[in-house]
Motif scaffolding. Structure first.
Motif, PDB file in Angstrom:
ATOM      1  N   GLY A 249       0.837  -1.189   0.000  1.00 56.19           N
ATOM      2  CA  GLY A 249       0.000   0.000   0.000  1.00 56.19           C
ATOM      3  C   GLY A 249       0.870   1.235   0.000  1.00 56.19           C
ATOM      4  O   GLY A 249       1.362   1.657   1.051  1.00 56.19           O
ATOM      5  N   ASP A 251       2.036   5.026  -0.057  1.00 58.78           N
ATOM      6  CA  ASP A 251       1.559   6.352   0.366  1.00 58.78           C
ATOM      7  C   ASP A 251       0.164   6.291   0.991  1.00 58.78           C
ATOM      8  O   ASP A 251      -0.715   7.109   0.693  1.00 58.78           O
ATOM      9  CB  ASP A 251       1.549   7.322  -0.822  1.00 58.78           C
ATOM     10  CG  ASP A 251       2.931   7.561  -1.398  1.00 58.78           C
ATOM     11  OD1 ASP A 251       3.898   7.495  -0.630  1.00 58.78           O
ATOM     12  OD2 ASP A 251       3.043   7.796  -2.618  1.00 58.78           O
ATOM     13  N   ALA A 253      -2.109   4.016   0.625  1.00 61.33           N
ATOM     14  CA  ALA A 253      -3.121   3.281  -0.137  1.00 61.33           C
ATOM     15  C   ALA A 253      -3.402   1.932   0.531  1.00 61.33           C
ATOM     16  O   ALA A 253      -2.613   1.426   1.334  1.00 61.33           O
ATOM     17  CB  ALA A 253      -2.650   3.062  -1.569  1.00 61.33           C
ATOM     18  N   THR A 254      -4.533   1.355   0.208  1.00 61.37           N
ATOM     19  CA  THR A 254      -4.898   0.051   0.764  1.00 61.37           C
ATOM     20  C   THR A 254      -3.928  -1.023   0.284  1.00 61.37           C
ATOM     21  O   THR A 254      -3.657  -1.114  -0.926  1.00 61.37           O
ATOM     22  CB  THR A 254      -6.317  -0.330   0.320  1.00 61.37           C
ATOM     23  OG1 THR A 254      -7.231   0.676   0.768  1.00 61.37           O
ATOM     24  CG2 THR A 254      -6.723  -1.678   0.911  1.00 61.37           C
TER      25      THR A 254
END
Length: 368
Positions: A249, A251, A253-254
């Protein structure tokens, strides 16, 4: 036949270079060539030919083992095939970033490796085929005309290692076996054709070994070297940006560990290690760090050192990619791998490229 093969390679090369990771700087005819003398021979004999021979061998054994497995009368799970599939996945992963030459003619790359497949198109096609129990699997020529998403390592992995996969005497189990045998045989056929093309002295190897003004691909040995360093840098960027950071993931993100290739068979981390092992093998074979000026000689130790660092970190992760991402300590080791890979990309794509005047550019996909 030779002319049509080369034409296919040239057309495919144009498609690949239009979206390449690296923007190649124009070659100047007055550049010194001596540094790159013999680079094609070294890479052909030290990386490409042995790599594709190993791929053919492992694909052949995979096809044989699937056939033998399916000939068994009892209802059993396919875990007995996992070791064989692991060897095949590693052989391919060592070559994954070679996007020039025979592998791009006739969509052979995609026939072997339909990835990334973010929308899951390939998986849906395999499921539909299995649901319909289409008899096309019994016709090798007809099956080869089907979508490439049905023909490669990802399709075979799903058929063998889907969590619900059971092979047995019932109609569904028998169809799954027929499909697995067809895919495995097709992978072997493609791998065999690649090995034959690379082994031929009158094939693409001839283009690499005989650069010049009449050569339709390489005007100089420097352009051959540029092709090879492109593989190194674009491969490192893909490992970092399309694999490790996607899994973790990036920065905030998932995390998406299921996006990585070979995760269904539990081999995603092994495949990453093989990716790096293949790039390290290419680097050693090319000999780009020979005869460096004194100020640049740190690269001769620094680059192999970082390849070893990444290998040690991945080797310590004896688990699935999903479990590694979920475990705090393992995730930190994956982040460390991404840092090491970034360091390698800088060392090869900037420091080494500058030292040997190859001037590799930036990743054309940055920001995507």
């Amino acid at each position: 036949m030779m002319r049509s093969f080369l034409n296919a390679c040239l057309v495919a090369s144009g498609l690949v270079l239009s979206s390449a990771f690296i923007v190649i700087q124009p070659y100047r005819a007055d550049a010194a060539e001596g540094r790159f003398a013999g680079v094609a021979d070294r890479v052909l004999d030290g990386y490409l030919r042995p790599g594709y021979r190993a791929l053919e061998e492992d694909a052949g054994r995979m096809a044989d083992d699937v056939a033998a497995f399916c000939a068994a009368s009892e209802t059993i799970a396919p875990q007995a095939l996992k070791d064989r599939f692991a060897r095949l996945a590693r052989s391919w992963s060592r070559l994954e970033f070679v996007r020039f030459g025979p592998v791009i003619a006739g969509h052979r790359y995609e026939r072997l490796f339909f990835w990334p497949d973010v929308k899951g198109r390939g998986l849906r096609q395999v499921r539909r085929l299995m649901k319909a129990r289409d008899a096309v699997v019994d016709d090798p020529a007809a099956y080869r005309k089907k979508s490439v998403a049905l023909q490669g390592l990802q399709a075979l992995e799903y058929v063998l290692f889907d969590g619900k996969a059971v092979f047995g005497p019932d109609e569904a189990g028998q169809y799954r076996c027929r499909l697995a045998m067809r895919i495995a045989a097709g992978i072997h056929d493609t791998a065999s054709s690649l090995r034959a093309d690379w082994d031929s002295d009158d094939g693409y190897a001839r283009l690499m070994n005989n650069p010049g003004p009449d050569n339709p691909v390489y005007r100089s040995e420097k352009e051959v070297a540029q092709e090879l360093i492109t593989v190194l840098v674009s491969g490192l960027e893909a490992i970092r940006d399309r694999k490790v950071l996607v899994a973790l993931g990036r920065d905030g993100a998932t995390p998406k560990p299921k996006r990585l290739p070979f995760r269904r068979s539990g081999l995603a981390i092994e495949a990453l290690a093989a990716n790096l092992d293949g790039l390290a093998e290419l680097y050693r074979a090319a000999g780009f760090d020979r005869d460096l000026k004194q100020n640049d000689q740190w690269l001769q130790q620094g680059i192999p050192f970082e390849f070893r660092n990444a290998d040690r970190a991945l080797s310590s992760l004896q688990m699935s990619i999903e479990n590694a991402v979920a475990d705090k300590d393992a995730a930190e080791r994956l982040r460390y791998v991404s840092v090491v890979v970034d360091t390698l990309g800088e060392a090869i794509g900037v420091d080494l490229s500058t030292a040997i005047d190859l001037k590799a550019g930036f990743n054309a996909l940055d920001g995507d």
